[in-house]
Design an enzyme around this catalytic site. Structure first.
Site, short mmCIF file in Angstrom:
data_model
loop_
_atom_site.label_atom_id
_atom_site.label_comp_id
_atom_site.label_asym_id
_atom_site.label_seq_id
_atom_site.Cartn_x
_atom_site.Cartn_y
_atom_site.Cartn_z
CE LYS A 44 -2.91 14.12 29.65
NZ LYS A 44 -3.64 13.01 29.42
CE1 TYR A 266 -15.66 35.11 5.83
CE2 TYR A 266 -14.58 34.83 7.89
CZ TYR A 266 -14.56 34.99 6.61
OH TYR A 266 -13.38 35.42 6.16
#
Length: 373
Positions: A44, A266
């Site tokens: 999957k 950041y």
């Protein structure tokens, strides 16, 4: 106006190498461990993000003939790969409106409730075709599968509800098979067998990757490994019995010296406590290099642990290479983010998650290269 062609590999930011031979050997290793009759494979999410089109043929060559996916559209993507043998089963079962897709294309649904069982029985009788379906008995996940109340109803009405179609098998899903000391796996197995004894006979499937290695009692007629095929450790308390499959490298964009007190990334979440050398590496959360690695991840370069510093941004992260020999890394060099020395399980732990999430998050910008090494 003419458009220049895109640069070649020299300008690529990152490369994901997927070792097909290692996948084949992992399937062989699981086969040798499993004493049951049939071993399928869970492919999957595009084979956990690694590329089903390249991987399913490799597993077929090893003798795999049963492939599990989550959604019906994932099954449709596999049709061209299974010519000459192979069946597909869909975990999410028989969604309303999908019935004809399953029966017309010989796709096996995993029936998760009484309504799905009833619809499949009616459809098979309408088509006069006893098509196969798996029946999912929920033994503790409480996610999909027949609840204890539905199971009791199935036992009482099985001659009616299970009429008209082939029972490909009963299955359940272990909740904590990756945890060596958890009693839940044994409790689930005992409950699964208790329910099974009250139903018409059919093949039984209990094992996922981890359960295959836990106890031969769990080795019934079929199993469905997934994560271990891609090199994930099915027994985290022990050395990994599987071969590493993925190697992820990303390029150094820049190397700079910063002074004590200067920040990286950041929010200035990391500041240098000494004069430092910082390499900016071209991988970020847009590539599945999770933001949770900010100020937490470590990569081994030349045998030396190098910490990831500052926040992971969309396209890059900082690496403190102060302790590496001068000139060890320079712009354009490759840094190994995933490999033998830093596995998907390692990065999962550093990120506060699991290796499954790391694998399935690996981004589409990586150049994927399939090898036989």
């Amino acid at each position: 106006m003419s458009v220049l062609p895109a640069p070649g590999r020299a300008a690529d930011c990152a490369q994901l190498e997927i070792n097909l031979r290692a996948i084949a050997e992992n399937y062989q290793r699981l086969q040798k461990t499993y004493t049951g009759r049939t071993m399928g494979a869970v492919v999957k999410a595009n084979a956990y993000g690694l590329g089903a089109k390249a991987i399913v043929p490799v597993l077929k060559k090893q003798g795999c003939r049963l492939f599990f996916v989550a959604h019906a559209n994932e099954a449709a993507d596999l049709f061209p790969l299974l010519r000459g043998g192979g069946r597909i089963a869909v975990f999410n079962g028989l969604m309303p409106g999908d019935e004809e897709f399953f029966i017309e294309n010989d796709v096996i649904p995993v029936l998760n409730d009484l309504g799905q069982i009833e619809r499949w029985s009616n459809l098979c009788r309408e088509y006069e075709r006893p098509a196969p379906a798996f029946i999912h008995l929920d033994t503790g996940m409480s996610r999909t599968g027949l609840s204890p109340r539905e199971l009791q109803a199935l036992i009482e009405r099985h001659s009616q509800l299970l009429y008209g179609f082939e029972k490909a098998g009963y299955m359940t899903h272990p909740v904590a098979a990756d945890e060596a000391d958890s009693p839940i796996t044994r409790e689930q197995y005992d409950l699964f067998m208790k329910w099974y004894r009250r139903l018409p006979p059919a093949p039984r499937g209990f094992c996922n990757s981890s359960a295959i290695f836990r106890h031969t009692d769990y080795h019934l007629e079929f199993c469905r490994p997934g994560y271990a095929l891609w090199g994930g450790n099915p027994t985290p308390e022990k050395a990994n019995p599987m071969r590493n499959v993925v190697t992820l490298t990303a390029k150094v964009l820049q190397v700079r010296q910063i002074d004590t007190g200067e920040s990286v990334g950041y929010g200035a979440s990391w500041r240098a406590e000494r004069p430092s050398v910082i390499a900016t590496v071209a991988a970020g959360y847009a590539d599945g290099w999770l933001r949770h690695l900010s100020n937490a991840g470590k990569l081994k370069i030349g045998g030396i642990q190098t910490p990831m510093v500052g926040r992971v941004s969309m396209d890059a992260f900082g690496l403190d290479i102060t302790d590496l020999p001068d000139g060890k890394l320079k712009p354009g060099d490759d840094v190994t983010l995933l490999g033998k020395d830093c596995t998907v399980d390692d990065i999962g732990t550093m990120s506060g998650t699991i290796g499954y999430e790391i694998l399935t998050s690996l981004g589409h910008r990586y150049q994927r290269v399939y090898t036989e090494g």
